[in-house]
Design a protein around this motif. Structure first.
Motif, mmCIF file in Angstrom:
data_model
loop_
_atom_site.group_PDB
_atom_site.id
_atom_site.type_symbol
_atom_site.label_atom_id
_atom_site.label_comp_id
_atom_site.label_asym_id
_atom_site.label_seq_id
_atom_site.Cartn_x
_atom_site.Cartn_y
_atom_site.Cartn_z
ATOM 1 N N HIS A 174 -10.810 93.211 32.321
ATOM 2 C CA HIS A 174 -9.398 93.175 32.718
ATOM 3 C C HIS A 174 -9.248 92.384 33.994
ATOM 4 O O HIS A 174 -10.203 92.192 34.738
ATOM 5 N N TYR A 190 -15.051 94.457 27.045
ATOM 6 C CA TYR A 190 -13.671 94.215 27.440
ATOM 7 C C TYR A 190 -13.620 94.049 28.949
ATOM 8 O O TYR A 190 -14.303 94.748 29.684
ATOM 9 N N TRP A 222 -1.208 92.860 27.109
ATOM 10 C CA TRP A 222 -2.540 92.962 26.516
ATOM 11 C C TRP A 222 -2.775 91.810 25.565
ATOM 12 O O TRP A 222 -1.896 91.445 24.796
ATOM 13 N N THR A 223 -3.948 91.246 25.630
ATOM 14 C CA THR A 223 -4.369 90.262 24.645
ATOM 15 C C THR A 223 -5.883 90.334 24.529
ATOM 16 O O THR A 223 -6.553 90.829 25.431
ATOM 17 N N GLU A 224 -6.402 89.885 23.432
ATOM 18 C CA GLU A 224 -7.844 89.832 23.235
ATOM 19 C C GLU A 224 -8.217 88.399 22.882
ATOM 20 O O GLU A 224 -7.588 87.782 22.033
#
Length: 59
Positions: free
Chosen positions: A55, A53, A9-11
């Motif tokens: 993915h 968000y 996970w990264t933002e």
């Protein structure tokens, strides 16, 4: 082969979502798909603080 340190996970904050989406899809050879908020979460998409968000889905 199993990855020992999988990327989970990264933002990444961006100003131009369309440009960033095109860049990451091209460079990483993946498709970005919008991740909707959970049903239990009250969301106002007109709120300036609303975050989108996305993915990765492999092509």
């Amino acid at each position: 082969m199993t990855a020992k340190n999988p990327f989970v996970w990264t933002e990444i904050s961006v100003n131009d979502l369309a440009r960033a989406k095109k860049f990451y899809e091209t460079v990483l050879q993946v498709e970005l798909v919008e991740l909707p908020p959970p049903d239990i979460m009250k969301v106002d998409k007109d709120d300036p603080c609303f975050l989108k968000y996305w993915h990765f889905r492999q092509i």
